[in-house]
Design a protein around this motif. Structure first.
Motif, PDB file in Angstrom:
ATOM      1  N   SER A  36       4.778  -2.316 -12.275  1.00  0.00           N
ATOM      2  CA  SER A  36       4.060  -2.091 -11.103  1.00  0.00           C
ATOM      3  C   SER A  36       4.572  -3.101 -10.175  1.00  0.00           C
ATOM      4  CB  SER A  36       2.565  -2.317 -11.421  1.00  0.00           C
ATOM      5  OG  SER A  36       2.044  -1.571 -12.619  1.00  0.00           O
ATOM      6  N   SER A  37       4.307  -2.718  -8.856  1.00  0.00           N
ATOM      7  CA  SER A  37       4.895  -3.901  -7.828  1.00  0.00           C
ATOM      8  C   SER A  37       3.803  -3.831  -6.558  1.00  0.00           C
ATOM      9  CB  SER A  37       6.331  -3.382  -7.415  1.00  0.00           C
ATOM     10  OG  SER A  37       6.414  -2.386  -6.614  1.00  0.00           O
ATOM     11  N   VAL A  38       3.629  -4.724  -5.856  1.00  0.00           N
ATOM     12  CA  VAL A  38       3.097  -4.833  -4.736  1.00  0.00           C
ATOM     13  C   VAL A  38       4.031  -5.415  -3.562  1.00  0.00           C
ATOM     14  CG1 VAL A  38       0.625  -4.693  -5.410  1.00  0.00           C
ATOM     15  CG2 VAL A  38       1.622  -6.834  -5.248  1.00  0.00           C
ATOM     16  N   LYS A  39       4.174  -4.844  -2.404  1.00  0.00           N
ATOM     17  CA  LYS A  39       5.139  -5.464  -1.571  1.00  0.00           C
ATOM     18  C   LYS A  39       4.375  -5.280  -0.085  1.00  0.00           C
ATOM     19  CE  LYS A  39       9.125  -4.615  -4.024  1.00  0.00           C
ATOM     20  NZ  LYS A  39      10.611  -3.867  -4.033  1.00  0.00           N
ATOM     21  N   VAL A  40       4.655  -5.861   1.024  1.00  0.00           N
ATOM     22  CA  VAL A  40       4.263  -5.845   2.336  1.00  0.00           C
ATOM     23  C   VAL A  40       5.399  -4.755   2.880  1.00  0.00           C
ATOM     24  CG1 VAL A  40       3.836  -6.625   4.630  1.00  0.00           C
ATOM     25  CG2 VAL A  40       3.512  -8.080   2.679  1.00  0.00           C
ATOM     26  N   THR A  41       4.935  -3.825   3.861  1.00  0.00           N
ATOM     27  CA  THR A  41       5.617  -2.816   4.195  1.00  0.00           C
ATOM     28  C   THR A  41       5.246  -2.299   5.743  1.00  0.00           C
ATOM     29  OG1 THR A  41       6.993  -0.836   3.970  1.00  0.00           O
ATOM     30  CG2 THR A  41       4.749  -0.837   3.218  1.00  0.00           C
ATOM     31  N   LEU A  42       5.983  -1.693   6.370  1.00  0.00           N
ATOM     32  CA  LEU A  42       5.638  -1.202   7.612  1.00  0.00           C
ATOM     33  C   LEU A  42       5.821   0.285   7.595  1.00  0.00           C
ATOM     34  CD1 LEU A  42       6.298  -2.209  11.216  1.00  0.00           C
ATOM     35  CD2 LEU A  42       7.291   0.123  10.437  1.00  0.00           C
ATOM     36  N   ARG A  43       4.351   0.975   7.886  1.00  0.00           N
ATOM     37  CA  ARG A  43       4.355   2.517   7.758  1.00  0.00           C
ATOM     38  C   ARG A  43       4.807   3.001   9.104  1.00  0.00           C
ATOM     39  NH1 ARG A  43       3.738   5.498   3.930  1.00  0.00           N
ATOM     40  NH2 ARG A  43       1.723   6.482   4.215  1.00  0.00           N
TER      41      ARG A  43
ATOM     42  N   ASP B  52      11.207  -6.880  10.282  1.00  0.00           N
ATOM     43  CA  ASP B  52      12.257  -7.012   9.507  1.00  0.00           C
ATOM     44  C   ASP B  52      12.012  -6.367   8.272  1.00  0.00           C
ATOM     45  OD1 ASP B  52      14.508  -7.987   7.898  1.00  0.00           O
ATOM     46  OD2 ASP B  52      14.646  -9.876   8.940  1.00  0.00           O
ATOM     47  N   PRO B  53      12.997  -5.018   8.018  1.00  0.00           N
ATOM     48  CA  PRO B  53      12.684  -4.509   6.768  1.00  0.00           C
ATOM     49  C   PRO B  53      13.370  -5.094   5.610  1.00  0.00           C
ATOM     50  CG  PRO B  53      14.427  -3.404   8.375  1.00  0.00           C
ATOM     51  CD  PRO B  53      13.624  -4.402   9.066  1.00  0.00           C
ATOM     52  N   THR B  54      14.166  -5.917   5.929  1.00  0.00           N
ATOM     53  CA  THR B  54      15.094  -6.477   4.709  1.00  0.00           C
ATOM     54  C   THR B  54      14.215  -7.719   4.156  1.00  0.00           C
ATOM     55  OG1 THR B  54      17.029  -5.928   5.818  1.00  0.00           O
ATOM     56  CG2 THR B  54      17.297  -7.508   4.017  1.00  0.00           C
ATOM     57  N   GLU B  55      13.918  -8.437   5.272  1.00  0.00           N
ATOM     58  CA  GLU B  55      12.880  -9.642   4.813  1.00  0.00           C
ATOM     59  C   GLU B  55      11.596  -9.324   4.474  1.00  0.00           C
ATOM     60  OE1 GLU B  55      14.407 -12.506   3.816  1.00  0.00           O
ATOM     61  OE2 GLU B  55      16.377 -11.692   4.281  1.00  0.00           O
TER      62      GLU B  55
ATOM     63  N   LEU C 224       0.831 -14.131  11.953  1.00  0.00           N
ATOM     64  CA  LEU C 224       1.154 -12.996  11.122  1.00  0.00           C
ATOM     65  C   LEU C 224       1.481 -13.110   9.851  1.00  0.00           C
ATOM     66  CD1 LEU C 224       1.769  -9.677  13.674  1.00  0.00           C
ATOM     67  CD2 LEU C 224      -0.137  -9.973  12.066  1.00  0.00           C
ATOM     68  N   ASN C 225       2.842 -13.596   9.562  1.00  0.00           N
ATOM     69  CA  ASN C 225       3.670 -13.652   8.524  1.00  0.00           C
ATOM     70  C   ASN C 225       2.443 -14.399   7.483  1.00  0.00           C
ATOM     71  OD1 ASN C 225       5.821 -12.070   8.921  1.00  0.00           O
ATOM     72  ND2 ASN C 225       6.548 -13.854  10.008  1.00  0.00           N
ATOM     73  N   HIS C 226       1.738 -15.536   7.811  1.00  0.00           N
ATOM     74  CA  HIS C 226       0.856 -16.193   6.944  1.00  0.00           C
ATOM     75  C   HIS C 226       0.000 -15.418   6.478  1.00  0.00           C
ATOM     76  CE1 HIS C 226      -1.233 -19.846   5.410  1.00  0.00           C
ATOM     77  NE2 HIS C 226      -2.142 -19.284   6.080  1.00  0.00           N
ATOM     78  N   LEU C 227      -0.730 -14.718   7.342  1.00  0.00           N
ATOM     79  CA  LEU C 227      -1.702 -13.706   6.960  1.00  0.00           C
ATOM     80  C   LEU C 227      -1.091 -12.668   5.803  1.00  0.00           C
ATOM     81  CD1 LEU C 227      -4.616 -12.829   7.512  1.00  0.00           C
ATOM     82  CD2 LEU C 227      -3.930 -11.413   9.221  1.00  0.00           C
ATOM     83  N   LEU C 228       0.011 -12.280   5.990  1.00  0.00           N
ATOM     84  CA  LEU C 228       0.542 -11.000   5.374  1.00  0.00           C
ATOM     85  C   LEU C 228       0.879 -11.725   3.795  1.00  0.00           C
ATOM     86  CD1 LEU C 228       2.874  -9.372   7.717  1.00  0.00           C
ATOM     87  CD2 LEU C 228       0.815  -8.572   6.738  1.00  0.00           C
ATOM     88  N   LEU C 229       1.323 -12.985   3.878  1.00  0.00           N
ATOM     89  CA  LEU C 229       1.621 -13.691   2.602  1.00  0.00           C
ATOM     90  C   LEU C 229       0.464 -13.989   1.803  1.00  0.00           C
ATOM     91  CD1 LEU C 229       3.910 -15.062   0.945  1.00  0.00           C
ATOM     92  CD2 LEU C 229       3.605 -17.213   2.229  1.00  0.00           C
ATOM     93  N   ALA C 230      -0.645 -14.342   2.434  1.00  0.00           N
ATOM     94  CA  ALA C 230      -1.903 -14.792   1.915  1.00  0.00           C
ATOM     95  C   ALA C 230      -2.556 -13.382   1.216  1.00  0.00           C
ATOM     96  CB  ALA C 230      -2.744 -15.283   2.732  1.00  0.00           C
ATOM     97  N   LYS C 231      -2.304 -12.336   1.756  1.00  0.00           N
ATOM     98  CA  LYS C 231      -2.843 -10.988   1.377  1.00  0.00           C
ATOM     99  C   LYS C 231      -1.989 -10.605   0.114  1.00  0.00           C
ATOM    100  CE  LYS C 231      -5.424  -9.150   5.218  1.00  0.00           C
ATOM    101  NZ  LYS C 231      -5.945  -8.035   6.004  1.00  0.00           N
ATOM    102  N   LEU C 232      -0.588 -10.693   0.210  1.00  0.00           N
ATOM    103  CA  LEU C 232       0.242 -10.315  -0.754  1.00  0.00           C
ATOM    104  C   LEU C 232       0.175 -11.222  -1.995  1.00  0.00           C
ATOM    105  CD1 LEU C 232       2.620  -8.569  -1.584  1.00  0.00           C
ATOM    106  CD2 LEU C 232       4.174 -10.184  -0.599  1.00  0.00           C
ATOM    107  N   SER C 233      -0.185 -12.706  -1.846  1.00  0.00           N
ATOM    108  CA  SER C 233      -0.395 -13.526  -3.009  1.00  0.00           C
ATOM    109  C   SER C 233      -1.702 -12.960  -3.469  1.00  0.00           C
ATOM    110  CB  SER C 233      -0.440 -14.747  -2.433  1.00  0.00           C
ATOM    111  OG  SER C 233      -0.611 -15.823  -3.452  1.00  0.00           O
ATOM    112  N   GLU C 234      -2.809 -12.672  -3.061  1.00  0.00           N
ATOM    113  CA  GLU C 234      -3.999 -12.158  -3.674  1.00  0.00           C
ATOM    114  C   GLU C 234      -3.901 -11.046  -4.389  1.00  0.00           C
ATOM    115  OE1 GLU C 234      -7.304 -12.839  -4.870  1.00  0.00           O
ATOM    116  OE2 GLU C 234      -6.758 -14.194  -3.308  1.00  0.00           O
ATOM    117  N   ALA C 235      -2.835  -9.922  -3.847  1.00  0.00           N
ATOM    118  CA  ALA C 235      -2.745  -8.840  -4.587  1.00  0.00           C
ATOM    119  C   ALA C 235      -1.971  -8.877  -5.827  1.00  0.00           C
ATOM    120  CB  ALA C 235      -1.918  -7.904  -3.488  1.00  0.00           C
TER     121      ALA C 235
END
Length: 404
Positions: free
Chosen positions: A3-10, A46-49, A62-73
């Protein structure tokens, strides 16, 4: 398969052309998405990073918020994989959503307010923050759950706002709207079941009371136009007010951000801050003498017409909001003295310019054209707004009855 979880742009933009950021959950080649509530322009991603580019004014936050949510996930995902062998992406999403979006009202409301702040909606952030604080002070419980916010609780809260805070019915309704918005988010994110929802026809009904919008008459505006005993700050306040009025009541935040480059082909072309909509208006002749007064201070086509934003950091939502707020208070203070000199008893503020246009437009302009001028998304909004100023039919009806 792992399984995997990643931040992405829809790539499904909203009405403003912004794209949602989400946590993508993949399991056995099946994918689910958990939306973060954040939106960015395509060029700012940035779709690569898988990060928000520095071109976005709040990229770091924004990146700090996304990182926090990704870490929790990721933390929840590891726990699930260590205890369960057979679990789908949908189940993973359900398990992740609860801790990711928190469970108490305070935690949910903090997340809600943070999203508005990050997205630059500082006017709404400031007002809704106060409303959330009202509820938390009333509850005296930072661990307040959504189940505790039932019909009886809300009725006590309404009485508290009325008696202790001395709020008007309209302000009380605004408080309830914020609670309802956060409660709906909690239901959507699986924090609380819909059966506990305290709003509805047979529970707490939210109904906005009718408000009186007062605008100036043609005679009163002529009095303001004709004043010749104004100080320099008063003359400037009059210019900004008339600029707004002459162009269908443009909001003060938009007026102060208009640049010389926005005027060409004898028209004003600008994008509204409130809803990001484009508007093009022909410059009325009355506006030209006002513009001429500010040509001497012009520092190129990209300069602002009025001085209030010349030193603002336009990449900072907070600085723009603060300078707009300060400028509006200052302008309103001078407008008060202008009203006194013009012998106008009505409260004269920057916002009254919009009401004054509506008052004079009355029945003269079709509702469809007024909707276009106001840039309302719904014609119902225009009808409700203009109803404050359209009295011709009722006046004539009353006259017919009384004329005997």
């Amino acid at each position: 398969m792992a399984s995997s979880v990643k931040v992405t742009l829809r790539k499904k933009p909203n009405a403003q052309g912004l794209y949602p950021l989400a946590i993508r959950i993949t399991k056995d080649r099946k994918t689910s998405y958990l939306y973060t509530g954040q939106f960015v322009k395509l060029k700012d991603w940035d779709p690569t990073e898988r990060i928000v580019r520095k071109s976005h004014p709040n990229s770091a936050r924004l990146n700090h918020l996304l990182l926090a949510k990704l870490s929790e996930a990721n933390k929840v995902l590891l726990e699930l994989e260590s205890t369960q062998n057979d679990i789908s992406s949908i189940q993973i999403k359900k398990e992740i959503s609860a801790p990711l979006y928190k469970t108490t009202f305070k935690e949910m409301s903090d997340n809600f307010l943070q999203e508005m702040k990050v997205n630059g909606k500082l006017t709404r952030y400031s007002s809704d923050k106060v409303r959330v604080e009202h509820l938390m002070r009333f509850a005296e419980n930072n661990s307040l759950t959504f189940k505790e916010i039932d019909e009886a609780f809300l009725r006590r809260f309404m009485s508290y706002l009325r008696s202790n805070k001395k709020l008007s019915q309209r302000s009380i309704v605004n408080n309830l709207v914020v609670i309802r918005t956060i409660y709906n988010r909690a239901i959507k994110q699986g924090v609380v079941e819909r059966k506990y929802y305290p709003f509805g026809a047979d529970k707490i009904r939210i109904k906005f009371p009718e408000t009186e919008k007062v605008g100036l008459t043609i005679e009163e505006i002529r009095e303001i136009e004709g004043l010749d005993n104004l100080s320099k700050p008063e003359n400037h306040a009059r210019n900004v007010w008339l600029f707004s009025f002459y162009l269908a009541g443009i909001r003060v935040g938009d007026v102060l951000q208009i640049r010389w480059s926005d005027i060409y082909d004898d028209r004003l072309h600008y994008r509204m801050n409130k809803n990001n909509k484009l508007l093009s208006l022909k410059l009325p002749e009355k506006l030209l003498p006002i513009l001429k007064q500010y040509e001497e201070g012009k520092r190129g086509d990209m300069d602002f017409i009025f001085p209030e934003m010349k030193k603002a950091n336009m990449d900072s939502y907070e600085d723009v909001y603060a300078k707009t707020n300060t400028a509006t208070k200052k302008l309103n203070r001078y407008l008060k003295s202008i009203a006194k000199k013009a012998k106008i008893e009505k409260l004269l503020t920057m916002h009254i310019a919009r009401h004054s246009f509506g008052n004079i437009a009355g029945d003269k302009i079709s509702i469809q054209m007024l909707q276009k001028l106001y840039r309302h998304s719904s014609i119902t909004t225009t009808i409700n707004y203009q109803a404050n100023f359209m009295h011709k039919d009722t006046d004539e009806a009353l006259e017919k009855v009384m004329n005997f």
